[in-house]
Write a protein that holds these residues in place. Structure first.
Motif, short mmCIF file in Angstrom:
data_model
loop_
_atom_site.label_atom_id
_atom_site.label_comp_id
_atom_site.label_asym_id
_atom_site.label_seq_id
_atom_site.Cartn_x
_atom_site.Cartn_y
_atom_site.Cartn_z
N GLU A 97 13.63 -37.25 -14.59
CA GLU A 97 15.13 -37.34 -14.67
C GLU A 97 15.37 -38.20 -13.49
O GLU A 97 16.67 -38.86 -13.43
CB GLU A 97 15.90 -36.38 -14.92
CG GLU A 97 15.96 -35.36 -13.51
CD GLU A 97 14.71 -34.30 -13.63
OE1 GLU A 97 14.67 -33.31 -12.81
OE2 GLU A 97 13.93 -34.49 -14.58
N GLY A 98 14.82 -38.24 -12.09
CA GLY A 98 15.19 -38.93 -11.02
C GLY A 98 14.26 -39.96 -10.64
O GLY A 98 13.11 -39.96 -10.90
N ASP A 99 14.78 -40.92 -10.05
CA ASP A 99 13.79 -42.19 -9.80
C ASP A 99 13.30 -41.82 -8.07
O ASP A 99 12.48 -42.54 -7.73
CB ASP A 99 14.58 -43.57 -9.86
CG ASP A 99 15.69 -43.68 -8.76
OD1 ASP A 99 16.19 -44.96 -8.60
OD2 ASP A 99 16.03 -42.88 -7.92
N GLY A 100 14.08 -41.03 -7.45
CA GLY A 100 13.22 -40.62 -6.08
C GLY A 100 13.50 -41.84 -4.93
O GLY A 100 13.03 -41.50 -3.83
N LYS A 101 14.10 -42.75 -5.24
CA LYS A 101 14.38 -44.01 -4.57
C LYS A 101 15.30 -43.48 -3.25
O LYS A 101 16.45 -42.86 -3.49
CB LYS A 101 14.89 -45.28 -4.95
CG LYS A 101 13.77 -45.50 -6.04
CD LYS A 101 13.93 -47.21 -5.82
CE LYS A 101 12.62 -47.66 -6.96
NZ LYS A 101 12.47 -48.81 -6.70
N ASN A 102 14.78 -43.67 -2.05
CA ASN A 102 15.91 -43.46 -0.94
C ASN A 102 16.15 -44.77 -0.34
O ASN A 102 15.42 -45.25 0.97
CB ASN A 102 15.24 -42.64 0.00
CG ASN A 102 16.11 -42.02 1.27
OD1 ASN A 102 17.18 -42.49 1.02
ND2 ASN A 102 15.30 -41.39 2.27
N VAL A 115 1.20 -41.58 3.54
CA VAL A 115 1.58 -42.93 3.55
C VAL A 115 0.66 -43.60 2.20
O VAL A 115 -0.44 -43.76 3.04
CB VAL A 115 1.97 -43.48 4.79
CG1 VAL A 115 2.68 -44.98 4.58
CG2 VAL A 115 2.96 -42.62 5.53
N HIS A 116 1.34 -44.25 1.54
CA HIS A 116 0.55 -45.28 0.64
C HIS A 116 1.23 -46.74 0.58
O HIS A 116 2.55 -46.83 0.25
CB HIS A 116 0.40 -45.07 -0.97
CG HIS A 116 -0.08 -43.48 -1.14
ND1 HIS A 116 -1.41 -43.54 -1.47
CD2 HIS A 116 0.46 -42.48 -1.30
CE1 HIS A 116 -1.69 -42.13 -1.52
NE2 HIS A 116 -0.71 -41.59 -1.61
N ILE A 117 0.59 -47.63 1.19
CA ILE A 117 1.04 -49.09 1.15
C ILE A 117 0.24 -50.02 0.08
O ILE A 117 -1.06 -50.01 0.46
CB ILE A 117 1.13 -49.68 2.70
CG1 ILE A 117 1.70 -48.48 3.57
CG2 ILE A 117 1.60 -50.99 2.56
CD1 ILE A 117 1.84 -49.27 4.98
N GLN A 153 10.52 -42.24 -0.89
CA GLN A 153 9.86 -40.87 -0.46
C GLN A 153 9.96 -39.87 -1.36
O GLN A 153 10.93 -39.80 -2.06
CB GLN A 153 10.63 -40.43 0.87
CG GLN A 153 11.86 -40.09 0.60
CD GLN A 153 12.82 -39.78 1.84
OE1 GLN A 153 12.78 -40.65 2.83
NE2 GLN A 153 13.27 -38.38 1.89
N ILE A 154 8.79 -38.96 -1.47
CA ILE A 154 8.87 -37.87 -2.39
C ILE A 154 8.55 -36.56 -1.57
O ILE A 154 7.59 -36.44 -0.76
CB ILE A 154 7.60 -37.98 -3.15
CG1 ILE A 154 7.87 -39.50 -3.97
CG2 ILE A 154 7.42 -36.98 -4.28
CD1 ILE A 154 6.57 -40.17 -4.83
N ASP A 155 9.39 -35.56 -1.78
CA ASP A 155 9.31 -34.35 -1.09
C ASP A 155 8.22 -33.54 -1.88
O ASP A 155 8.48 -33.29 -3.12
CB ASP A 155 10.77 -33.60 -1.34
CG ASP A 155 10.60 -32.41 -0.39
OD1 ASP A 155 9.41 -31.87 -0.01
OD2 ASP A 155 11.70 -32.00 0.05
N LEU A 156 7.09 -33.26 -1.23
CA LEU A 156 6.32 -32.41 -1.74
C LEU A 156 6.09 -31.04 -1.59
O LEU A 156 5.00 -30.10 -1.91
CB LEU A 156 4.53 -32.98 -1.31
CG LEU A 156 4.42 -34.57 -1.43
CD1 LEU A 156 3.03 -35.03 -1.04
CD2 LEU A 156 4.26 -34.84 -3.15
N VAL A 211 5.08 -41.11 0.92
CA VAL A 211 5.98 -42.13 1.16
C VAL A 211 4.92 -43.53 0.45
O VAL A 211 3.70 -43.56 0.72
CB VAL A 211 6.16 -42.51 2.66
CG1 VAL A 211 6.72 -43.89 2.62
CG2 VAL A 211 6.91 -41.62 3.33
N ILE A 212 5.75 -44.24 -0.33
CA ILE A 212 4.98 -45.06 -0.98
C ILE A 212 5.87 -46.28 -0.77
O ILE A 212 7.28 -46.50 -0.95
CB ILE A 212 5.18 -44.97 -2.72
CG1 ILE A 212 4.34 -43.78 -2.86
CG2 ILE A 212 4.13 -46.28 -3.18
CD1 ILE A 212 4.15 -42.95 -4.32
N ALA A 213 5.21 -47.63 -0.30
CA ALA A 213 5.85 -48.75 -0.17
C ALA A 213 4.78 -49.91 -0.52
O ALA A 213 3.79 -49.71 -0.71
CB ALA A 213 6.05 -48.83 1.53
#
Length: 119
Positions: free
Chosen positions: A113-118, A92-94, A29-32, A43-45
């Protein structure tokens, strides 16, 4: 009667739960907020096959309509390589893994610097 619309955070949680329930992989998930006007979150999955990608997208759209009365725009479901679902507040991107690797959308939106994974 119109249903009250959920906050973008509630919508995001619902989307993440739907994807997890359907066995999506590598959910990010990426905070835009404050970065773009296209939405509050992205959200990318990944799904393992075109069939799974399309099925996850269908179920997500159905759940959003059922639970919030929200109609989401969906693109790419026929091929199942990359499906985009636009809920308004959350994009959402799948992807199939190979297609996701090729486009590397996370790199466009995440700070270096961050991978953003949740997870």
């Amino acid at each position: 009667m119109d249903q009250p619309q959920p906050s973008s955070e509630v919508l995001l949680d619902h989307i993440l739960t739907s994807l997890a329930d359907d066995k999506a992989e590598d959910i990010v998930q990426i905070d835009l907020r404050g970065k773009t006007a296209i939405g509050d979150f992205m959200v990318i999955a990944s799904g393992r096959s075109t069939r799974q990608v399309s099925a996850m997208a269908d179920k997500l759209v159905e759940r959003l309509k059922r639970d919030f009365g929200r109609v989401a725009r969906i693109e790419g479901k026929d091929t199942g390589d990359w499906v985009l679902i636009d809920t308004g507040d959350v994009i959402v991107h799948i992807f199939r893994p190979e297609v996701r690797e090729f486009y590397q959308l996370e790199k466009m939106w995440l700070p270096a610097e961050g991978d953003g994974k949740n997870n």
